[in-house]
Design a protein around this motif. Structure first.
Motif, mmCIF file in Angstrom:
data_model
loop_
_atom_site.group_PDB
_atom_site.id
_atom_site.type_symbol
_atom_site.label_atom_id
_atom_site.label_comp_id
_atom_site.label_asym_id
_atom_site.label_seq_id
_atom_site.Cartn_x
_atom_site.Cartn_y
_atom_site.Cartn_z
ATOM 1 N N MET A 251 73.069 29.469 21.829
ATOM 2 C CA MET A 251 74.198 29.939 22.652
ATOM 3 C C MET A 251 73.861 31.282 23.298
ATOM 4 O O MET A 251 74.211 31.523 24.449
ATOM 5 C CB MET A 251 75.470 30.066 21.801
ATOM 6 C CG MET A 251 76.067 28.726 21.401
ATOM 7 S SD MET A 251 76.484 27.705 22.831
ATOM 8 C CE MET A 251 77.928 28.522 23.412
ATOM 9 N N GLU A 252 73.150 32.150 22.564
ATOM 10 C CA GLU A 252 72.783 33.456 23.113
ATOM 11 C C GLU A 252 71.819 33.298 24.293
ATOM 12 O O GLU A 252 71.937 33.987 25.299
ATOM 13 C CB GLU A 252 72.131 34.343 22.034
ATOM 14 C CG GLU A 252 73.082 34.801 20.953
ATOM 15 C CD GLU A 252 73.304 33.744 19.870
ATOM 16 O OE1 GLU A 252 72.468 32.824 19.745
ATOM 17 O OE2 GLU A 252 74.327 33.825 19.179
ATOM 18 N N GLU A 253 70.858 32.384 24.152
ATOM 19 C CA GLU A 253 69.901 32.143 25.235
ATOM 20 C C GLU A 253 70.588 31.545 26.454
ATOM 21 O O GLU A 253 70.299 31.926 27.595
ATOM 22 C CB GLU A 253 68.785 31.218 24.755
ATOM 23 C CG GLU A 253 67.853 31.869 23.750
ATOM 24 C CD GLU A 253 66.888 30.895 23.125
ATOM 25 O OE1 GLU A 253 65.737 31.283 22.909
ATOM 26 O OE2 GLU A 253 67.287 29.739 22.845
ATOM 27 N N LYS A 254 71.516 30.617 26.227
ATOM 28 C CA LYS A 254 72.280 30.048 27.339
ATOM 29 C C LYS A 254 73.087 31.137 28.044
ATOM 30 O O LYS A 254 73.148 31.190 29.279
ATOM 31 C CB LYS A 254 73.210 28.945 26.847
ATOM 32 C CG LYS A 254 72.495 27.681 26.432
ATOM 33 C CD LYS A 254 73.477 26.651 25.944
ATOM 34 C CE LYS A 254 72.780 25.393 25.445
ATOM 35 N NZ LYS A 254 73.731 24.400 24.922
ATOM 36 N N TYR A 255 73.697 32.004 27.244
ATOM 37 C CA TYR A 255 74.501 33.094 27.787
ATOM 38 C C TYR A 255 73.628 34.042 28.621
ATOM 39 O O TYR A 255 74.012 34.435 29.730
ATOM 40 C CB TYR A 255 75.185 33.855 26.640
ATOM 41 C CG TYR A 255 76.033 35.010 27.096
ATOM 42 C CD1 TYR A 255 77.249 34.796 27.739
ATOM 43 C CD2 TYR A 255 75.617 36.317 26.880
ATOM 44 C CE1 TYR A 255 78.026 35.858 28.160
ATOM 45 C CE2 TYR A 255 76.385 37.388 27.295
ATOM 46 C CZ TYR A 255 77.588 37.155 27.933
ATOM 47 O OH TYR A 255 78.351 38.212 28.346
ATOM 48 N N GLU A 256 72.436 34.392 28.108
ATOM 49 C CA GLU A 256 71.521 35.275 28.840
ATOM 50 C C GLU A 256 71.086 34.649 30.165
ATOM 51 O O GLU A 256 70.994 35.319 31.184
ATOM 52 C CB GLU A 256 70.296 35.606 27.985
ATOM 53 C CG GLU A 256 70.586 36.514 26.808
ATOM 54 C CD GLU A 256 71.104 37.872 27.231
ATOM 55 O OE1 GLU A 256 70.597 38.425 28.229
ATOM 56 O OE2 GLU A 256 72.022 38.379 26.558
ATOM 57 N N LEU B 171 71.645 37.264 39.924
ATOM 58 C CA LEU B 171 70.902 36.807 41.089
ATOM 59 C C LEU B 171 71.846 36.435 42.231
ATOM 60 O O LEU B 171 71.650 36.835 43.381
ATOM 61 C CB LEU B 171 70.024 35.610 40.730
ATOM 62 C CG LEU B 171 69.299 34.926 41.887
ATOM 63 C CD1 LEU B 171 68.288 35.867 42.511
ATOM 64 C CD2 LEU B 171 68.628 33.663 41.418
ATOM 65 N N LEU B 172 72.878 35.702 41.923
ATOM 66 C CA LEU B 172 73.834 35.293 42.962
ATOM 67 C C LEU B 172 74.576 36.498 43.546
ATOM 68 O O LEU B 172 74.821 36.566 44.754
ATOM 69 C CB LEU B 172 74.819 34.274 42.388
ATOM 70 C CG LEU B 172 74.216 32.918 42.040
ATOM 71 C CD1 LEU B 172 75.239 32.056 41.288
ATOM 72 C CD2 LEU B 172 73.725 32.205 43.269
ATOM 73 N N LEU C 269 72.770 32.448 31.939
ATOM 74 C CA LEU C 269 73.924 32.475 32.838
ATOM 75 C C LEU C 269 74.140 33.873 33.417
ATOM 76 O O LEU C 269 74.465 34.011 34.603
ATOM 77 C CB LEU C 269 75.176 31.976 32.121
ATOM 78 C CG LEU C 269 75.220 30.471 31.855
ATOM 79 C CD1 LEU C 269 76.426 30.129 30.976
ATOM 80 C CD2 LEU C 269 75.275 29.695 33.153
ATOM 81 N N LEU C 270 73.953 34.900 32.597
ATOM 82 C CA LEU C 270 74.077 36.272 33.097
ATOM 83 C C LEU C 270 73.023 36.561 34.167
ATOM 84 O O LEU C 270 73.328 37.155 35.202
ATOM 85 C CB LEU C 270 73.930 37.276 31.956
ATOM 86 C CG LEU C 270 75.135 37.474 31.046
ATOM 87 C CD1 LEU C 270 74.792 38.461 29.931
ATOM 88 C CD2 LEU C 270 76.327 37.974 31.825
#
Length: 115
Positions: free
Chosen positions: A94-99, A107-108, A101-102
């Motif tokens: 979950m932490e890696e997914k969160y990172e 970038l966007l 997404l951040l």
């Protein structure tokens, strides 16, 4: 090849290809947007057009303009070493997914600010 390799804007040279630095690609886009022609930009950065050839210059210009239009400055970055193209063999935490997404969000935001 040695003359091309000695240019500070060149990462590497082989018989078939030239890898330019990310700095040169960004400089190229900035100069191009200010109205300069690809040939002028390459010449002002120390490249000999007689050695490179106009076909190579025009193809590089087209490739970089397209990448910049599509992905902004990040599209000009050489990601070959950082991305092998292999899918990750394990499930992300979950932490890696969160990172991730951040990072995608940042970038966007940067792309929106650029526009």
């Amino acid at each position: 090849m040695n003359k091309i390799k000695s240019n500070p804007y060149v990462k590497s040279v082989s018989q078939k290809s030239i890898t330019y630095t990310d700095e040169f690609k960004r400089l190229f886009i900035a100069e191009y947007e200010s109205g300069r022609l690809p040939r002028e930009i390459f010449e002002s950065c120390g490249f000999d057009i007689e050695i490179l050839g106009m076909v190579r210059v025009n193809k590089a210009a087209k490739r970089w303009k397209s990448a910049y239009t599509t992905s902004g400055l990040d599209g000009l970055t050489d990601t070959r070493k950082g991305n092998s193209g292999r899918p990750l063999g394990r499930e992300l935490s979950m932490e890696e997914k969160y990172e991730r997404l951040l990072a995608q969000n940042k970038l966007l935001q940067a792309e929106n600010e650029l526009l």
